[in-house]
Design a protein around this motif. Structure first.
Motif, PDB file in Angstrom:
ATOM      1  N   MET A 272       0.853  -1.201   0.000  1.00 36.76           N
ATOM      2  CA  MET A 272       0.000   0.000   0.000  1.00 36.76           C
ATOM      3  C   MET A 272       0.887   1.249   0.000  1.00 36.76           C
TER       4      MET A 272
ATOM      5  N   LYS B  33       1.383   2.587  -6.899  1.00 34.98           N
ATOM      6  CA  LYS B  33       0.696   1.907  -8.017  1.00 34.98           C
ATOM      7  C   LYS B  33      -0.306   2.820  -8.724  1.00 34.98           C
TER       8      LYS B  33
ATOM      9  N   ASP C  70      -9.076  -2.194  -6.779  1.00 36.32           N
ATOM     10  CA  ASP C  70      -9.894  -1.866  -5.600  1.00 36.32           C
ATOM     11  C   ASP C  70     -11.184  -1.152  -5.997  1.00 36.32           C
TER      12      ASP C  70
ATOM     13  N   ILE D  41     -13.983  -0.713   0.488  1.00 33.84           N
ATOM     14  CA  ILE D  41     -13.166  -1.861   0.925  1.00 33.84           C
ATOM     15  C   ILE D  41     -13.279  -2.082   2.449  1.00 33.84           C
TER      16      ILE D  41
ATOM     17  N   PHE E 244     -12.845 -10.716   0.597  1.00 36.10           N
ATOM     18  CA  PHE E 244     -12.227  -9.683  -0.246  1.00 36.10           C
ATOM     19  C   PHE E 244     -11.143 -10.294  -1.144  1.00 36.10           C
ATOM     20  N   ARG E 245     -10.365 -11.204  -0.587  1.00 29.31           N
ATOM     21  CA  ARG E 245      -9.289 -11.840  -1.376  1.00 29.31           C
ATOM     22  C   ARG E 245      -9.875 -12.636  -2.544  1.00 29.31           C
TER      23      ARG E 245
ATOM     24  N   GLY F  19      -4.458  -4.308  -5.923  1.00 27.47           N
ATOM     25  CA  GLY F  19      -4.453  -4.047  -4.485  1.00 27.47           C
ATOM     26  C   GLY F  19      -3.172  -4.632  -3.884  1.00 27.47           C
ATOM     27  N   GLY F  20      -2.718  -4.039  -2.797  1.00 28.68           N
ATOM     28  CA  GLY F  20      -1.445  -4.435  -2.197  1.00 28.68           C
ATOM     29  C   GLY F  20      -1.335  -5.898  -1.796  1.00 28.68           C
ATOM     30  N   GLY F  21      -2.481  -6.571  -1.633  1.00 30.53           N
ATOM     31  CA  GLY F  21      -2.414  -7.974  -1.212  1.00 30.53           C
ATOM     32  C   GLY F  21      -2.579  -8.947  -2.366  1.00 30.53           C
TER      33      GLY F  21
ATOM     34  N   ARG G 225      -7.757   2.116   4.130  1.00 31.58           N
ATOM     35  CA  ARG G 225      -7.062   0.820   4.106  1.00 31.58           C
ATOM     36  C   ARG G 225      -7.250   0.124   5.443  1.00 31.58           C
ATOM     37  N   PRO G 226      -8.155  -0.855   5.463  1.00 28.34           N
ATOM     38  CA  PRO G 226      -8.499  -1.483   6.750  1.00 28.34           C
ATOM     39  C   PRO G 226      -7.296  -2.044   7.500  1.00 28.34           C
ATOM     40  N   LEU G 227      -6.295  -2.556   6.766  1.00 32.03           N
ATOM     41  CA  LEU G 227      -5.146  -3.167   7.456  1.00 32.03           C
ATOM     42  C   LEU G 227      -4.292  -2.127   8.182  1.00 32.03           C
TER      43      LEU G 227
ATOM     44  N   ARG H  88       5.683  -9.784   3.680  1.00 36.70           N
ATOM     45  CA  ARG H  88       5.211  -9.949   2.302  1.00 36.70           C
ATOM     46  C   ARG H  88       6.336  -9.996   1.267  1.00 36.70           C
TER      47      ARG H  88
HETATM   48  C1  S3P Z   1      -4.465  -4.132   0.744  1.00 36.64           C
HETATM   49  C2  S3P Z   1      -4.201  -3.044  -0.059  1.00 36.64           C
HETATM   50  C3  S3P Z   1      -5.235  -2.102  -0.517  1.00 36.64           C
HETATM   51  C4  S3P Z   1      -6.607  -2.791  -0.559  1.00 36.64           C
HETATM   52  C5  S3P Z   1      -6.905  -3.446   0.756  1.00 36.64           C
HETATM   53  C6  S3P Z   1      -5.842  -4.481   1.159  1.00 36.64           C
HETATM   54  C7  S3P Z   1      -3.341  -4.997   1.170  1.00 36.64           C
HETATM   55  O1  S3P Z   1      -4.900  -1.610  -1.819  1.00 36.64           O
HETATM   56  O2  S3P Z   1      -6.664  -3.745  -1.573  1.00 36.64           O
HETATM   57  O3  S3P Z   1      -6.990  -2.445   1.715  1.00 36.64           O
HETATM   58  O4  S3P Z   1      -3.595  -6.098   1.667  1.00 36.64           O
HETATM   59  O5  S3P Z   1      -2.177  -4.580   0.993  1.00 36.64           O
HETATM   60  P1  S3P Z   1      -3.722  -0.526  -2.102  1.00 36.64           P
HETATM   61  O6  S3P Z   1      -2.437  -1.259  -2.119  1.00 36.64           O
HETATM   62  O7  S3P Z   1      -4.072   0.020  -3.448  1.00 36.64           O
HETATM   63  O8  S3P Z   1      -3.773   0.479  -1.028  1.00 36.64           O
END
Ligand code: S3P
Length: 258
Positions: free
Chosen positions: A99, A103, A122, A133, A145-146, A167-169, A206-208, A225
């Motif tokens: 995140m 990107k 996202d 999200i 979500f995944r 998305g970052g994950g 960003r919930p995380l 990661r």
């Molecule tokens: C996440 C990144 C977020 C979004 C979600 C989870 C992650 O996207 O998909 O909050 O797990 O790294 P960005 O990387 O665009 O912020």
């Protein structure tokens, strides 16, 4: 021949000339791109774009059709960029990384400079699920979500020359990486935890990171990661303390070579 017929004939011949000139122009664009690639010159030259726009503005200044002509040139420029992009890439560009790694910024600059179509994963998920999200996480959980991410990547597979801001994950699941690789080149964007914090600290989307907005949390999660990100990447680009132009130029140079 009456006046109307004469004018129509004239119009037809002007259109033919425009079509011929456009062909010549597009060919010129292709040749410029080939030359830049052969000589190892930068592909994106924003200052040249400004110069051309200034010349054009001067040329049409005062014309009764100034607005319409500029509108047409907007499309001509857009299509020229598409020709340039075709010359450079065939597959999708999949941007992955933590995140705040850049990107979305990189994808919107590439879209502006090369008229590439951008997909924000996202955003697609948000639209499809009809909620942000953070709400998807709180109502259905992270696993749900995944799965949305995997389904989105499957849908995107049918397209070409998209820039996909993942998305970052998204790159943490091997299944997702396999899908991305089928039709795309994976570009990992990195940055220091300090730079990441600076970029994300004012957002609560960003919930995380909510409740964890500090360098040590970011550092730890990045470390967890890291191996997966690097294993997925075709190329890695550091975005810390660099201009967007510089980052994108490196990206294009390395993708079009490899
Ligand atoms: C996440 C990144 C977020 C979004 C979600 C989870 C992650 O996207 O998909 O909050 O797990 O790294 P960005 O990387 O665009 O912020």
């Amino acid at each position: 021949m009456n006046e109307l017929e004469r004018l129509r004939q004239n119009l037809g011949s002007i259109d033919e000339q425009i079509a011929d000139l456009l062909t010549e122009r597009m060919d010129c664009i292709s040749r410029i791109m080939t030359y830049k690639k052969e000589q190892g010159l930068p592909v994106l030259q924003p200052e040249q774009e400004v110069r051309q726009t200034m010349n054009l503005l001067k040329r049409v200044d005062g014309s009764v059709f100034e607005e319409e002509i500029l509108d047409i040139f907007h499309y001509i420029t857009k299509n020229s960029k598409k020709i340039q992009a075709k010359n450079l890439f065939h597959e999708n560009i999949m941007l992955i990384g933590f995140m705040g790694a850049g990107k979305s910024t990189v994808s919107s600059y590439l879209s502006k400079m090369l008229a590439l179509e951008v997909v924000e994963m996202d955003q697609l998920i948000t639209e499809k699920e009809g909620m942000p999200i953070t709400q998807i996480f709180s109502e259905y959980g992270e696993a749900y979500f995944r799965n949305c991410e995997t389904n989105t990547l499957i849908e995107l597979q049918k397209y070409n020359r998209l820039v996909v801001s993942c998305g970052g994950g998204a790159a943490l699941r091997q299944e997702n990486v396999d899908i991305m690789k089928k039709n795309g080149r994976i570009v990992l964007l990195t940055a220091t935890p300090e730079a990441i914090l600076e970029r994300v600290k004012d957002s609560d989307e960003r919930p995380l990171l909510n409740g964890n907005m500090n360098v040590s949390f970011i550092k730890e999660l990045m470390e967890k990661r890291k191996d997966k990100y690097y294993a997925a990447a075709d190329i890695v680009i550091d975005t810390t303390n660099r201009t967007i132009y510089n980052i994108c130029e490196e990206l294009i140079g390395r993708l079009s070579k490899s």
